[in-house]
Design an enzyme around this catalytic site. Structure first.
Site, PDB file in Angstrom:
ATOM      1  N   GLU A  51       6.370   4.368   3.513  1.00 51.62           N
ATOM      2  CA  GLU A  51       6.084   3.877   2.169  1.00 51.62           C
ATOM      3  C   GLU A  51       6.706   2.490   2.051  1.00 51.62           C
ATOM      4  OE1 GLU A  51       4.398   4.293  -1.619  1.00 51.62           O
ATOM      5  OE2 GLU A  51       4.348   5.743   0.031  1.00 51.62           O
ATOM      6  N   PRO A  65       0.800  -1.216   0.000  1.00 51.51           N
ATOM      7  CA  PRO A  65       0.000   0.000   0.000  1.00 51.51           C
ATOM      8  C   PRO A  65       0.838   1.274   0.000  1.00 51.51           C
ATOM      9  CG  PRO A  65       0.108  -0.890   2.218  1.00 51.51           C
ATOM     10  CD  PRO A  65       0.948  -1.791   1.345  1.00 51.51           C
ATOM     11  N   CYS A  66       0.144   2.412  -0.087  1.00 49.15           N
ATOM     12  CA  CYS A  66       0.662   3.771   0.139  1.00 49.15           C
ATOM     13  C   CYS A  66       1.279   4.430  -1.096  1.00 49.15           C
ATOM     14  CB  CYS A  66       1.664   3.814   1.290  1.00 49.15           C
ATOM     15  SG  CYS A  66       1.000   3.151   2.839  1.00 49.15           S
ATOM     16  N   THR A  67       1.162   5.761  -1.124  1.00 51.28           N
ATOM     17  CA  THR A  67       1.767   6.618  -2.143  1.00 51.28           C
ATOM     18  C   THR A  67       2.264   7.870  -1.442  1.00 51.28           C
ATOM     19  OG1 THR A  67       0.117   5.841  -3.746  1.00 51.28           O
ATOM     20  CG2 THR A  67       1.404   7.782  -4.347  1.00 51.28           C
TER      21      THR A  67
END
Length: 506
Positions: free
Chosen positions: A95, A2-4
């Site tokens: 991240e 996940p995540c940006t």
């Protein structure tokens, strides 16, 4: 994974602020409720034990106050995720990244090893538990309350990584009012860090990002780079540098992506398209679509950082971090392309967004009210960030009270419901979603401006009370507008249900 993340230097933002922002997403098939809380010094642990890795660490007795946007449930530890301290230092962690097999072989992850040989420590077969290292659960709690600058934050995090190791590969955004830094963990105990140039933004989509690293600077002056003290020996001993460039200047331009990172077909579905779209938005005049376009959604050489065409605003960040490839054949809600192309790439604005935290440190305001955390909970395409001051002792109940219970008394769950109701009829609900975002952003900017003006007339001791009241005002407006949005999307989507029938007796 996940995540940006997006990081913006002070000369690349609309008002000279440093800004670091990250979507905190969950893995497929699960959702982590989020909240917004202040951690006062008396609430900070002095003896810390990780829930996931069981590592125990004694902490200093002089923490400062800080505000975070952590998980609401304690099943995986604190997981602070995003935070700003009263000293105006910000962190977003983390991240999720990946390193290649050569790195993993040279410096293995420090994973928790459960006890073996039964429950009796006196048994000859008994092997005691071996705690793991530190990770996303721990970073902000172990670092943020004890540091005074972005550089010091990098150094403390690096020292902890070297001492305790880590069980996962992560990237961490760090800032103060002058500098923005990005740390990448390399294997179990190594790390690198690079300062984002003041006139640039950096994009990180779950892939090792830094692509130009000056090892001489990192081991010497440390003007724009830092790393583990033994990084040069680590690279050489494990034959990690595959470059054909053997010039003496080569060590001043190492490409960590090539040395430590991965490049797989899955990256072309999940990671590189997000970097491509983020940069497409901030540098729109370049060729992104023709057959001769130098960068495509599956390019491996999308730069880590670049100068934007225009200074970056909060609205730009909110749009980018909520995006789903608008105006391309890859938009899941769009009409271009084909059914296949519209589901080809992982969007930034995804159902698994837990929160978007935009951490802004403003040089033109006093230290007491310099820091603002723009927050959105739930799936980003269906909500908006709203500003909250972080130099406070308590936060509004609407954002702080989140639990595992689904209720419209909590912002997180209300936005989660809105997204689920509006998603099947996105285009029909899009106008109301746009009006909501416009209203929240405009109201937030006005409230912050009015509060800043009032703070200039007050004594330093009264400012925390003023900031807490501003946060309550923002939360009250947000709750009113969020409930109204829920009512509207519920009405619109109810009229579009598959069992709807237009003929009635009234």
């Amino acid at each position: 994974m996940p995540c940006t993340t997006i990081l913006i230097g002070k000369s690349a933002t609309y008002d000279g602020s440093t800004i670091i922002a990250r979507d905190d997403d969950t893995g497929h098939g699960k959702f982590d409720p989020k909240r917004f809380v202040a951690v006062n010094p008396e609430d900070q642990p002095r003896h810390y034990r990780s829930t996931l890795s069981h590592v125990s660490i004694e902490l200093p007795d002089n923490p400062c106050r800080y505000s975070i946007a952590p998980n609401a449930l304690p099943n995986r530890g604190i997981l602070a995720e995003a935070g700003i301290s009263e000293r105006n230092v910000a962190m977003t962690a983390t991240e999720t990244l990946a390193v290649n097999e050569r790195v993993l072989g040279a410096d293995p992850m420090v994973a928790l090893k459960p006890a073996q040989g039964g429950d009796d420590p006196q048994s000859t077969d008994y092997v005691p538990e071996q705690p793991g290292g530190i990770g996303e659960e721990d970073f902000i709690t172990l670092v943020l309350p004890y540091v005074h600058s972005a550089r010091e934050t990098v150094q403390r995090l690096g020292a902890l990584l070297e001492q305790y190791g880590t069980y996962e590969v992560n990237g961490v955004g760090i800032s103060d009012v002058d500098e923005v830094w990005y740390v990448e963990t390399i294997g179990g105990h190594h790390w690198i860090a690079k300062r984002v140039p003041d006139d640039c933004y950096a994009t990180i989509p779950n892939q090792l990002g830094i692509d130009d690293f000056d090892l001489d600077d990192a081991l010497g002056e440390q003007k724009n780079h830092m790393c583990s003290a033994d990084m040069c020996e680590f690279i050489a001993a494990n034959h990690l540098d595959r470059s054909m460039d053997e010039s003496p200047e080569h060590v001043r331009h190492l490409n960590p992506r090539k040395l430590f990172g991965t490049a797989t077909p899955k990256d072309h579905i999940y990671n590189t398209p997000r970097a491509w779209y983020m940069q497409r938005i901030l540098n729109p005049s370049e060729d992104w679509d023709s057959p001769a376009a130098p960068l495509t959604p599956i390019s491996e050489d999308i730069p880590w950082c670049r100068v934007p065409e225009n200074k970056v605003t909060i609205e730009d960040i909110d749009f980018i971090m909520s995006s789903h490839y608008e105006d391309t054949p890859y938009d899941v809600y769009g009409t271009q392309g084909t059914e296949e192309s519209r589901h080809r790439y992982r969007p930034i604005g995804i159902n698994r967004n837990g929160h978007l935290a935009v951490l802004q440190l403003r040089p033109y305001e006093s230290a007491a009210n310099r820091a603002v955390m723009w927050l959105a909970f739930g799936s980003n395409p269906f909500t908006s960030v709203a500003p909250f001051y972080t130099n406070v002792r308590a936060t509004p109940e609407y954002l702080a009270c989140t639990s595992g219970e689904v209720t419209t008394d909590a912002l997180y769950w209300t936005n989660r419901i809105i997204a689920a109701v509006a998603d099947p009829h996105f285009l029909s609900n899009s106008a109301d979603l746009e009006h909501f975002r416009e209203d929240i952003l405009a109201y937030g900017h006005r409230l912050v401006a009015d509060t800043d003006t009032a703070a200039k007339k007050e004594g330093i001791d009264s400012i925390p009370d003023m900031l807490e009241q501003a946060n309550e005002t923002m939360a009250s407006h947000l709750r009113q507008r969020t409930n109204a949005l829920l009512a509207q999307v519920l009405f619109t989507s109810s009229n579009l249900m598959n069992n709807s029938f237009s003929l009635s007796d009234r």
